[in-house]
Design a protein around this motif. Sequence first.
Motif, PDB file in Angstrom:
ATOM      1  N   SER A   9       0.789  -1.231   0.000  1.00  0.00           N
ATOM      2  CA  SER A   9       0.000   0.000   0.000  1.00  0.00           C
ATOM      3  C   SER A   9       0.819   1.278   0.000  1.00  0.00           C
ATOM      4  N   CYS A  10       2.143   1.172   0.011  1.00  0.00           N
ATOM      5  CA  CYS A  10       2.956   2.375  -0.188  1.00  0.00           C
ATOM      6  C   CYS A  10       2.803   2.896  -1.614  1.00  0.00           C
ATOM      7  N   GLU A  12       0.761   4.181  -4.548  1.00  0.00           N
ATOM      8  CA  GLU A  12      -0.537   4.801  -4.763  1.00  0.00           C
ATOM      9  C   GLU A  12      -1.185   4.304  -6.055  1.00  0.00           C
ATOM     10  N   HIS A  25      -4.313  -3.948  -3.520  1.00  0.00           N
ATOM     11  CA  HIS A  25      -3.340  -3.507  -2.528  1.00  0.00           C
ATOM     12  C   HIS A  25      -3.164  -4.549  -1.426  1.00  0.00           C
ATOM     13  N   ASP A  39      -3.361   1.187   6.318  1.00  0.00           N
ATOM     14  CA  ASP A  39      -3.118   1.978   5.110  1.00  0.00           C
ATOM     15  C   ASP A  39      -4.002   1.458   3.967  1.00  0.00           C
ATOM     16  N   ASP A  40      -5.280   1.760   4.067  1.00  0.00           N
ATOM     17  CA  ASP A  40      -6.227   1.362   3.029  1.00  0.00           C
ATOM     18  C   ASP A  40      -7.201   2.515   2.789  1.00  0.00           C
ATOM     19  N   SER A 121       6.382   4.365  -3.013  1.00  0.00           N
ATOM     20  CA  SER A 121       5.348   5.307  -3.440  1.00  0.00           C
ATOM     21  C   SER A 121       5.038   5.164  -4.925  1.00  0.00           C
ATOM     22  N   SER A 263      -0.050   7.952  -0.111  1.00  0.00           N
ATOM     23  CA  SER A 263      -0.603   6.840   0.671  1.00  0.00           C
ATOM     24  C   SER A 263      -0.258   7.049   2.141  1.00  0.00           C
TER      25      SER A 263
END
Length: 279
Positions: A9-10, A12, A25, A39-40, A121, A263
């Motif tokens: 999930s880092c 985007e 993700h 991180d969602d 990212s 994110s």
Amino acid sequence: MNYRIVVDSCGEFTEDMKKNPHFVHAALHLSIDGEQFVDDETFDRLDFLAKMKESPNCPKSSCPSPEVYRAAFDCGAEHLYAITLSAELSGSYNSAVLGMNLFLENHPDAKVHVFNSCSASVGETLIAKKIAEYEEAGLDFEAIIEKVDDFILHMHTYFVLESLDNLRKNGRLSAVKALVATALNIKPVMGATDQGVIIQLGQARGMQKALRLMAETITAELEHPEEKVLGLVHCNNPERAEYVKQELMKLVKVKDIIVLESSGVSTLYAAQGGIIIAV
């Protein structure tokens, strides 16, 4: 579905990627002073930034478990890929490899590959889009792996941060150096080696000068820009992202520029106003 791309999930997602079932993700988890964040799609960037600013302690992140990756692979797709944060920065790559091995125990003939992005990212975003491009073009699995490995090798990552506080809290910058840099308003222009190790590329006094220096550095290093898609991520500062985009467009003509919001993991490291670029 003939292929699936699992991205930690880092990385985007664009709006199109969010709607596309080929992309999923694997969420990292974040924590500040014992409070947990996933991180969602539930991640509240403004709330996280406020709590991170208030805390004297270092925010933490933990990578997806191998089981998360194993379950993501178990979807019936013929070709399976995972893309993770640089193995130099996170355990996400090792976790994905373990998840792949767990999946292969029950599906020994499956075609699965885990890519170490050597980035983070939006670098992961570009890799995911490149895999999909090759899949849609009908390339075979082995050819895609070879081409994407080459893409990763030639991709560059850059970032400029408004604050050095999180680098200090994470032990990547001495307290004295961070204090001096803050007092003198010095902003480092950072990048990564082809192994994903963070390095300093230069520095300037003031954010505007640092952003221009980053744009100039990108222009000097970019080969065949007309063939490249440039990804730009900002942390809660769309005006600054637009400024950087315009500066780049003055200096170099690329195929396209993608602008995205950070994110959760990117927010943790970039903090308010940070800019991350991959190309």
